[in-house]
Design an enzyme around this catalytic site. Structure first.
Site, PDB file in Angstrom:
ATOM      1  N   GLU A  46      -2.807  -4.582   0.929  1.00  0.00           N
ATOM      2  CA  GLU A  46      -4.243  -4.634   1.217  1.00  0.00           C
ATOM      3  C   GLU A  46      -4.954  -4.095  -0.019  1.00  0.00           C
ATOM      4  O   GLU A  46      -4.606  -3.000  -0.502  1.00  0.00           O
ATOM      5  CB  GLU A  46      -4.567  -3.756   2.440  1.00  0.00           C
ATOM      6  CG  GLU A  46      -6.027  -3.866   2.781  1.00  0.00           C
ATOM      7  CD  GLU A  46      -6.472  -3.024   3.970  1.00  0.00           C
ATOM      8  OE1 GLU A  46      -5.620  -2.415   4.641  1.00  0.00           O
ATOM      9  OE2 GLU A  46      -7.701  -2.983   4.192  1.00  0.00           O
ATOM     10  N   ARG A 270       9.945   3.587   5.415  1.00  0.00           N
ATOM     11  CA  ARG A 270       8.938   3.917   4.418  1.00  0.00           C
ATOM     12  C   ARG A 270       9.505   4.937   3.439  1.00  0.00           C
ATOM     13  O   ARG A 270      10.239   5.830   3.840  1.00  0.00           O
ATOM     14  CB  ARG A 270       7.787   4.584   5.168  1.00  0.00           C
ATOM     15  CG  ARG A 270       6.462   4.002   4.957  1.00  0.00           C
ATOM     16  CD  ARG A 270       5.406   4.786   5.713  1.00  0.00           C
ATOM     17  NE  ARG A 270       4.210   4.757   4.900  1.00  0.00           N
ATOM     18  CZ  ARG A 270       3.408   3.709   4.814  1.00  0.00           C
ATOM     19  NH1 ARG A 270       3.654   2.628   5.517  1.00  0.00           N
ATOM     20  NH2 ARG A 270       2.349   3.729   4.031  1.00  0.00           N
ATOM     21  N   LYS A 280      -2.678   5.433   0.632  1.00  0.00           N
ATOM     22  CA  LYS A 280      -3.818   5.056  -0.199  1.00  0.00           C
ATOM     23  C   LYS A 280      -5.090   5.793   0.225  1.00  0.00           C
ATOM     24  O   LYS A 280      -5.897   6.175  -0.610  1.00  0.00           O
ATOM     25  CB  LYS A 280      -4.034   3.545  -0.114  1.00  0.00           C
ATOM     26  CG  LYS A 280      -3.105   2.767  -1.030  1.00  0.00           C
ATOM     27  CD  LYS A 280      -3.379   1.270  -0.960  1.00  0.00           C
ATOM     28  CE  LYS A 280      -2.819   0.692   0.309  1.00  0.00           C
ATOM     29  NZ  LYS A 280      -2.895  -0.773   0.368  1.00  0.00           N
TER      30      LYS A 280
HETATM   31  P1  ATP Z   1      -1.004   2.945   2.690  1.00  0.00           P
HETATM   32  O1  ATP Z   1      -0.884   3.719   3.950  1.00  0.00           O
HETATM   33  O2  ATP Z   1      -0.622   3.708   1.480  1.00  0.00           O
HETATM   34  O3  ATP Z   1      -2.326   2.250   2.561  1.00  0.00           O
HETATM   35  P2  ATP Z   1      -0.008   0.484   3.624  1.00  0.00           P
HETATM   36  O4  ATP Z   1       1.274   0.269   4.304  1.00  0.00           O
HETATM   37  O5  ATP Z   1      -1.251   0.431   4.436  1.00  0.00           O
HETATM   38  O6  ATP Z   1       0.097   1.819   2.818  1.00  0.00           O
HETATM   39  P3  ATP Z   1      -0.244  -2.024   2.338  1.00  0.00           P
HETATM   40  O7  ATP Z   1      -1.130  -2.374   1.214  1.00  0.00           O
HETATM   41  O8  ATP Z   1      -0.559  -2.592   3.656  1.00  0.00           O
HETATM   42  O9  ATP Z   1      -0.200  -0.452   2.391  1.00  0.00           O
HETATM   43  O10 ATP Z   1       1.281  -2.265   1.981  1.00  0.00           O
HETATM   44  C1  ATP Z   1       1.839  -3.396   1.396  1.00  0.00           C
HETATM   45  C2  ATP Z   1       3.312  -3.368   1.660  1.00  0.00           C
HETATM   46  O11 ATP Z   1       3.899  -2.199   1.128  1.00  0.00           O
HETATM   47  C3  ATP Z   1       3.608  -3.358   3.143  1.00  0.00           C
HETATM   48  O12 ATP Z   1       4.646  -4.248   3.398  1.00  0.00           O
HETATM   49  C4  ATP Z   1       3.996  -1.938   3.419  1.00  0.00           C
HETATM   50  O13 ATP Z   1       4.844  -1.865   4.523  1.00  0.00           O
HETATM   51  C5  ATP Z   1       4.655  -1.520   2.100  1.00  0.00           C
HETATM   52  N1  ATP Z   1       4.579  -0.086   1.906  1.00  0.00           N
HETATM   53  C6  ATP Z   1       3.478   0.690   1.889  1.00  0.00           C
HETATM   54  N2  ATP Z   1       3.797   1.984   1.741  1.00  0.00           N
HETATM   55  C7  ATP Z   1       5.148   2.048   1.640  1.00  0.00           C
HETATM   56  C8  ATP Z   1       6.099   3.108   1.484  1.00  0.00           C
HETATM   57  N3  ATP Z   1       5.721   4.371   1.395  1.00  0.00           N
HETATM   58  N4  ATP Z   1       7.414   2.771   1.440  1.00  0.00           N
HETATM   59  C9  ATP Z   1       7.808   1.497   1.521  1.00  0.00           C
HETATM   60  N5  ATP Z   1       6.977   0.459   1.672  1.00  0.00           N
HETATM   61  C10 ATP Z   1       5.657   0.714   1.738  1.00  0.00           C
HETATM   62 MG    MG Z   2      -2.799  -0.402   5.166  1.00  0.00          MG
END
Ligand code: ATP
Ligand code: MG
Length: 574
Positions: A46, A270, A280
């Site tokens: 995102e 994760r 983020k």
């Molecule tokens: P954040 O909470 O940091 O915003 P998110 O999961 O909302 O993380 P996205 O931009 O939706 O962030 O993530 C893109 C991809 O990266 C998704 O498939 C998500 O599952 C993966 N991802 C995000 N954070 C991690 C992490 N700490 N370890 C492994 N994969 C991750």
């Molecule tokens: Mg997210």
């Protein structure tokens, strides 16, 4: 196939990589020809912030596994929350993925599919599978029930198809205010899985979107957009983190109801690291509240931050492949990531001499105006890196830490009467120390032994117990050096004292600036981003804040310091 590869049974190579259950699923699907032998993945960030090291794990899986099986990977921006998303984030994400060394096949945005998603919503309404609900957000929460209690049907659940079509089209046309209505899937208010209790598909949001402008005032929810986007791209293996496991039935429900390509969602753990926050939202807060200098502050776990800090893409990829994947979340030691950074830099970073906290060393018996060019090895790990000349003269800078007037036990570096080796130069013996009024050593006087040129053992076979680095005072360049410690002082920065925010765990000493470090001449024109080992100190890289004649260095990671360990060791019990 390599003939020397160990064989388990005839023709079956033994798996030498860390085991990975996702790889096993893909191999099984290839075997059964589930997707016509195709592997298609996607990385779906995102664009609401910069990528962090957790995303690197997902990127390495999405791209790495596809590569392994001759498959393809799309970069897809999951841009369904217009209020939080920006072009700046889109650009940084593309830069970071490329920097990690991956190339996407298709570049897509969930917003590319807004028209199709809308058509599908109409289709679900016509099939009696979706309805417009007028409950407020609070009421919906109340009707949803809990883990132990079933939900209740909304009074609007049984609206006619005609009324639903009319209301949904008017939602789209902008007739209603934000939050006044939603479109929900009609599934089961009593489902033990809360995600299936008539989840919201669309909400009204009169917000400018970074790509579609004001074309839309209704936006799809993640659960309604994600699976269908996968399906449209004919994604075969859609990897995501474990918190989406409970969403998988919903992911499948939409695909089944619409009768579209059956992408499959696979969840993995994760990445969490000690002393590090990987969210983020929280990283954005650190930036907005000025706790760090920006998204690419070298203390940040963002890819742009660790890039600026001097981490290499190879080190990150090696780290990601070594940690593998699992079905339970855990926390890894930050030291493990640092290990991979050191390992890679050890192979590739040229060695140089730099003195961070200078102490003057004068060689009383060395000719006043003489300068010698000492030959120094650029990288003992890489003979092809060759040697360079380092100027040596009568007055040098050494590290304050490398001299002790009263050396403790096991301290073998310079002290009165003690002889040490100056790296690549000579043995010197300490004769006298000059102190300031506070009693601090400001100048150390030594004599040198010409028979030890190059740092070699003299004919009498005399040995020294320590080798220290130095920089010729007349030739040294001044530099700013930024030393970093962990951004948080708690191993779990999320855990804060009662009533306090996570920011109360910030480490007040995470940045230490040294204004007048002394570097060897060869570093005068080092270009931003280049990485070095400062001998005996650690790995450092040139920061973009450098200006001509005034370099700025970031410490990427320290070397393991055996002395620091000895010094910190608790005193032995009598
Ligand atoms: P954040 O909470 O940091 O915003 P998110 O999961 O909302 O993380 P996205 O931009 O939706 O962030 O993530 C893109 C991809 O990266 C998704 O498939 C998500 O599952 C993966 N991802 C995000 N954070 C991690 C992490 N700490 N370890 C492994 N994969 C991750
Ligand atoms: Mg997210």
């Amino acid at each position: 196939m390599n003939a020397s590869q160990p064989q388990a049974e005839a023709g079956a190579p033994v798996e030498s990589r860390p085991s990975n259950f996702i790889r096993a699923i893909i191999m099984q699907d290839l075997k059964t020809n589930k997707y016509d032998g195709r592997v298609q993945t996607r990385f779906p960030p995102e664009p609401n912030g910069y990528l962090h090291i957790g995303h690197a794990k997902a990127i390495c899986l999405d791209f790495g596994l596809a590569d392994e099986f001759g498959g393809k990977t799309n970069l897809r921006f999951d841009d369904t929350n217009p209020e939080k998303e920006e072009q700046e984030y889109v650009d940084s994400i593309m830069e970071d993925v490329r920097w990690l060394g991956f190339h996407w096949d298709g570049l897509f945005y969930a917003s590319d599919y807004f028209d199709q998603l809308y058509e599908w919503a109409l289709q679900l309404i016509r099939a009696g599978k979706a309805y417009v609900d007028d409950l407020s957000a609070d009421e919906m929460r109340e009707y949803r029930g809990t883990l132990t209690q079933p939900g209740r049907d909304s009074p609007y659940r049984n609206r006619s198809i005609e009324e639903n079509l009319d209301l949904f089209q008017r939602m789209r046309a902008g007739e209603f205010r934000d939050g006044s209505r939603v479109l929900r899937a009609k599934i089961d208010m009593a489902s033990p899985n809360l995600n299936l209790r008539d989840p919201v598909m669309y909400r009204i949001l009169h917000a400018e979107h970074h790509r579609t402008g004001d074309k839309w005032c209704i936006y799809p929810m993640y659960d309604y957009a994600h699976g269908q986007s996968d399906s449209l791209e004919r994604v075969t293996h859609s990897m995501c983190t474990l918190e989406f496991e409970d969403h998988r039935p919903l992911y499948n429900w939409f695909i089944q109801q619409l009768g579209i390509f059956p992408s499959q969602q696979i969840e993995f753990d994760r990445l969490n690291l000690t002393y590090t926050l990987l969210s983020k939202r929280k990283l954005l807060q650190l930036v907005n509240e000025g706790h760090v200098r920006g998204w690419d502050d070298p203390r940040m776990p963002t890819l742009s931050g660790i890039r600026r800090r001097g981490y290499t893409p190879e080190a990150i990829r090696n780290f990601c492949s070594s940690i593998g994947v699992s079905k339970t979340n855990g926390t890894l030691e930050l030291a493990m990531l640092e290990h991979f950074v050191r390992e890679d830099l050890n192979q590739h970073a040229p060695r140089v001499m730099a003195v961070l906290r200078p102490l003057k060393l004068v060689i009383d018996n060395y000719p006043e105006n003489q300068v010698e060019e000492m030959e120094a090895v650029n990288n003992p790990e890489d003979p092809a890196a060759g040697t360079r000349k380092v100027p040596f003269s009568r007055v040098l800078h050494i590290e304050q830490d490398d001299f002790r007037e009263h050396p403790p036990k096991q301290y073998f570096r310079l002290s009165p009467g003690r002889e040490v080796r100056l790296r690549y130069a000579y043995f010197v013996k300490c004769k006298e120390v000059v102190k300031n009024e506070k009693g601090e050593a400001i100048e150390v006087h030594c004599t040198y032994d010409p028979a030890t040129r190059g740092g070699n053992t003299p004919p009498d076979g005399r040995k020294v117990k320590a080798t220290i680095h130095w920089v010729s005072a007349a030739h040294a360049i001044d530099a700013e050096v930024r030393l970093y410690d962990t951004l948080f002082s708690r191993a779990d920065p999320n855990q804060s004292q009662e009533g306090k925010e996570f920011t109360s765990n910030l480490n007040p000493d995470s940045l230490q600036v040294i204004n007048k470090a002394k570097l060897e001449t060869s570093l005068l024109n080092a270009s931003p981003g280049s990485r070095y080992q400062f001998e005996r100190l650690g790995y450092f890289c040139v920061d973009r804040d450098s200006s001509p004649g005034k370099p700025v260095f970031n410490r990427t990671v320290a070397l393991k310091d055996t002395w620091a360990k000895i010094e910190k060791r608790p005193p032995e019990k009598p």
